[in-house]
Design an enzyme around this catalytic site. Sequence first.
Site, PDB file in Angstrom:
ATOM      1  N   GLY A  50       0.796  -1.222   0.000  1.00  0.00           N
ATOM      2  CA  GLY A  50       0.000   0.000   0.000  1.00  0.00           C
ATOM      3  C   GLY A  50       0.830   1.274   0.000  1.00  0.00           C
ATOM      4  CB  CYS A  51       4.239   2.121   0.802  1.00  0.00           C
ATOM      5  SG  CYS A  51       3.886   2.291   2.549  1.00  0.00           S
ATOM      6  CD  GLN A  52       3.946   7.701  -4.847  1.00  0.00           C
ATOM      7  OE1 GLN A  52       3.325   8.297  -3.993  1.00  0.00           O
ATOM      8  NE2 GLN A  52       4.467   8.293  -5.899  1.00  0.00           N
ATOM      9  CB  SER A  53       8.467   4.771  -1.651  1.00  0.00           C
ATOM     10  OG  SER A  53       7.771   5.914  -1.336  1.00  0.00           O
TER      11      SER A  53
END
Length: 139
Positions: A50-53
């Site tokens: 769920g994290c972009q990075s």
Amino acid sequence: MTIKEIQEEIIDEFSMFEDWMERYEYLIDLGKSLPIIDEQYKVDENLIKGCQSQVWLYSELEDGVVKYTADSDAILTKGIIALLLQVFSNQEPKAILEADTKFIDEIGLKEHLSPTRANGLVSMIKQIKLYAIALQTKA
């Protein structure tokens, strides 16, 4: 120090900054001060979904408290996870699970992040709490 006391300290620190550029710089500095994670923990199972990075989070129970270690490939995200670890690392699992995260709203962090980063922040908190549940069960 309790989680609530640490959160109050963070709120005080953030109130000293004039604007969000200074707060972003502070978060980036926090990320730079994050201890380097052992390469063995930079594996897919420790990646936060769920994290972009890419954000790796690892935890272990030591002397009744949860010790977290983390890293990210993005400097601002690394600062955000460093901030969260400042609050939740070295705390008992029960305290982590009972803690609220209102301090994030009080410092205005979520509203100053892009929607994808804000979602990542929520995912980081969720994973921190999931590790606390797992370690509490194990203890």
